[in-house]
Design a protein around this motif. Structure first.
Motif, short mmCIF file in Angstrom:
data_model
loop_
_atom_site.label_atom_id
_atom_site.label_comp_id
_atom_site.label_asym_id
_atom_site.label_seq_id
_atom_site.Cartn_x
_atom_site.Cartn_y
_atom_site.Cartn_z
N HIS A 207 -10.38 -0.07 -2.16
CA HIS A 207 -9.74 0.29 -3.42
C HIS A 207 -9.86 1.81 -3.60
CE1 HIS A 207 -9.55 -3.97 -4.40
NE2 HIS A 207 -10.80 -4.04 -3.96
N LEU A 208 -8.79 2.42 -4.11
CA LEU A 208 -8.76 3.87 -4.30
C LEU A 208 -8.58 4.17 -5.79
CD1 LEU A 208 -8.78 6.60 -2.80
CD2 LEU A 208 -6.29 6.40 -2.60
N ILE A 209 -9.50 4.93 -6.33
CA ILE A 209 -9.40 5.39 -7.72
C ILE A 209 -9.12 6.88 -7.67
CG2 ILE A 209 -10.65 5.73 -9.89
CD1 ILE A 209 -12.24 3.17 -9.21
N VAL A 210 -8.04 7.28 -8.34
CA VAL A 210 -7.58 8.66 -8.28
C VAL A 210 -7.66 9.28 -9.67
CG1 VAL A 210 -5.63 10.16 -7.74
CG2 VAL A 210 -5.97 8.04 -6.44
N LEU A 211 -8.37 10.40 -9.78
CA LEU A 211 -8.40 11.14 -11.03
C LEU A 211 -7.24 12.14 -11.00
CD1 LEU A 211 -12.23 11.90 -11.36
CD2 LEU A 211 -10.96 9.81 -11.90
N VAL B 120 8.09 -11.58 1.43
CA VAL B 120 6.77 -11.76 0.84
C VAL B 120 6.01 -10.45 0.95
CG1 VAL B 120 4.60 -13.04 0.97
CG2 VAL B 120 6.76 -14.21 1.42
N LEU B 121 5.67 -9.87 -0.20
CA LEU B 121 5.00 -8.57 -0.23
C LEU B 121 3.49 -8.76 -0.25
CD1 LEU B 121 5.41 -5.47 -0.53
CD2 LEU B 121 5.27 -5.82 -2.99
N ILE B 122 2.82 -8.04 0.64
CA ILE B 122 1.36 -8.11 0.73
C ILE B 122 0.82 -6.69 0.57
CG2 ILE B 122 -0.61 -8.65 2.20
CD1 ILE B 122 1.26 -10.66 3.64
N HIS B 123 -0.11 -6.52 -0.37
CA HIS B 123 -0.77 -5.22 -0.53
C HIS B 123 -2.06 -5.18 0.26
CE1 HIS B 123 1.77 -4.76 -4.23
NE2 HIS B 123 1.94 -3.62 -3.62
N GLY B 124 -2.36 -4.02 0.79
CA GLY B 124 -3.61 -3.83 1.52
C GLY B 124 -3.56 -4.25 2.96
N ALA B 125 -2.39 -4.43 3.53
CA ALA B 125 -2.29 -4.88 4.91
C ALA B 125 -2.78 -3.83 5.89
CB ALA B 125 -0.85 -5.27 5.23
N GLN B 126 -2.49 -2.56 5.64
CA GLN B 126 -2.90 -1.50 6.56
C GLN B 126 -3.72 -0.41 5.88
OE1 GLN B 126 0.55 -1.68 5.84
NE2 GLN B 126 1.31 -2.96 7.48
N GLY B 127 -4.02 -0.56 4.64
CA GLY B 127 -4.75 0.49 3.93
C GLY B 127 -5.36 -0.06 2.66
N VAL B 128 -5.46 0.79 1.65
CA VAL B 128 -6.11 0.38 0.41
C VAL B 128 -5.37 -0.78 -0.25
CG1 VAL B 128 -7.16 2.63 -0.02
CG2 VAL B 128 -4.92 2.14 -0.98
N ARG B 129 -6.14 -1.70 -0.83
CA ARG B 129 -5.56 -2.87 -1.49
C ARG B 129 -5.10 -2.56 -2.90
NH1 ARG B 129 -10.41 -6.57 -0.69
NH2 ARG B 129 -9.61 -7.48 -2.57
N SER B 130 -5.72 -1.57 -3.53
CA SER B 130 -5.28 -1.18 -4.87
C SER B 130 -5.43 0.33 -5.02
CB SER B 130 -6.10 -1.90 -5.94
OG SER B 130 -7.42 -1.39 -6.00
N LEU B 131 -4.54 0.88 -5.85
CA LEU B 131 -4.59 2.30 -6.17
C LEU B 131 -4.50 2.41 -7.69
CD1 LEU B 131 -2.91 5.24 -4.40
CD2 LEU B 131 -2.83 5.10 -6.86
N THR B 132 -5.55 2.93 -8.28
CA THR B 132 -5.63 3.08 -9.74
C THR B 132 -5.76 4.55 -10.07
OG1 THR B 132 -6.77 0.94 -9.88
CG2 THR B 132 -6.91 2.40 -11.81
#
Length: 197
Positions: free
Chosen positions: A134-138, A178-190
């Protein structure tokens, strides 16, 4: 002489004489309205990311504190969040394979695409933006630009050895859509809207 040096030497020898400046970048009309923060949040949401909104006058990091508290390994490249994986001690990108959450600050955001820009300065280890779960971006809301043309005019591209625009979390889709998040990188970006200190 290595093969690389031989190729580059041949290119230099055969380069036509004269100065060939790059063409000017056209100034396209922005495809977004005047509220760049709202436009950025909308585009980011379309790409699978989200802007974490804190209540008025509340802790700006409040919406992500639970994720940070539940993470086993937090790699933080910002002073606002304390991590337990020191990026200065990372010897190889593979050392980041077990990172649950990475926290970085974006140089700027782009409202038109919902993208954020990182350079080697912000990431410290370039792979942290890809290997974390998971990536949290300020992001300072004052650093949100209207479009890509405005982004390319920023000096950050010219002086950075490494610069990358992230637009949402990693995603892939199969032939049936069918869309899949996080297949090759971060699963979430906040993205947390937090002015620079």
């Amino acid at each position: 002489m290595s093969a690389r040096e031989a190729i580059l030497s041949g290119i230099r020898r055969n380069r036509p004489a004269g100065d060939f400046p790059l063409p000017p970048i056209p100034d396209f009309a922005p495809l977004v309205g005047p509220d760049l923060v709202a436009e950025f949040a909308d585009r980011l949401k379309r790409m699978g990311g989200r802007v974490a909104e804190a209540p008025e006058g509340g802790d700006p990091l409040g919406p992500v504190r639970e994720r940070l508290a539940s993470a086993g390994v937090v790699a933080s490249a910002v002073p606002e969040v304390e991590g337990n994986r020191d990026l200065a001690q990372v010897a190889a990108p593979a050392d980041l394979a077990d990172v649950d959450v990475a926290v970085v600050r974006a140089v700027f955001g782009v409202a038109e695409t919902g993208s954020v820009l990182f350079t080697q300065e912000e990431l410290r280890v370039n792979a942290v933006a890809y290997l974390a779960q998971h990536l949290i971006v300020l992001l300072d809301p004052r650093d949100i630009l209207a479009n890509i043309q405005a982004a390319y005019r920023r000096p950050d591209f010219a002086r950075a050895a490494y610069a990358v625009l992230h637009t949402g979390p990693s995603a892939t889709a199969d032939i049936e859509g069918v869309l899949i998040h996080g297949a090759q990188g971060v699963r979430s970006l906040t993205v947390v809207l937090l002015p620079r200190g």
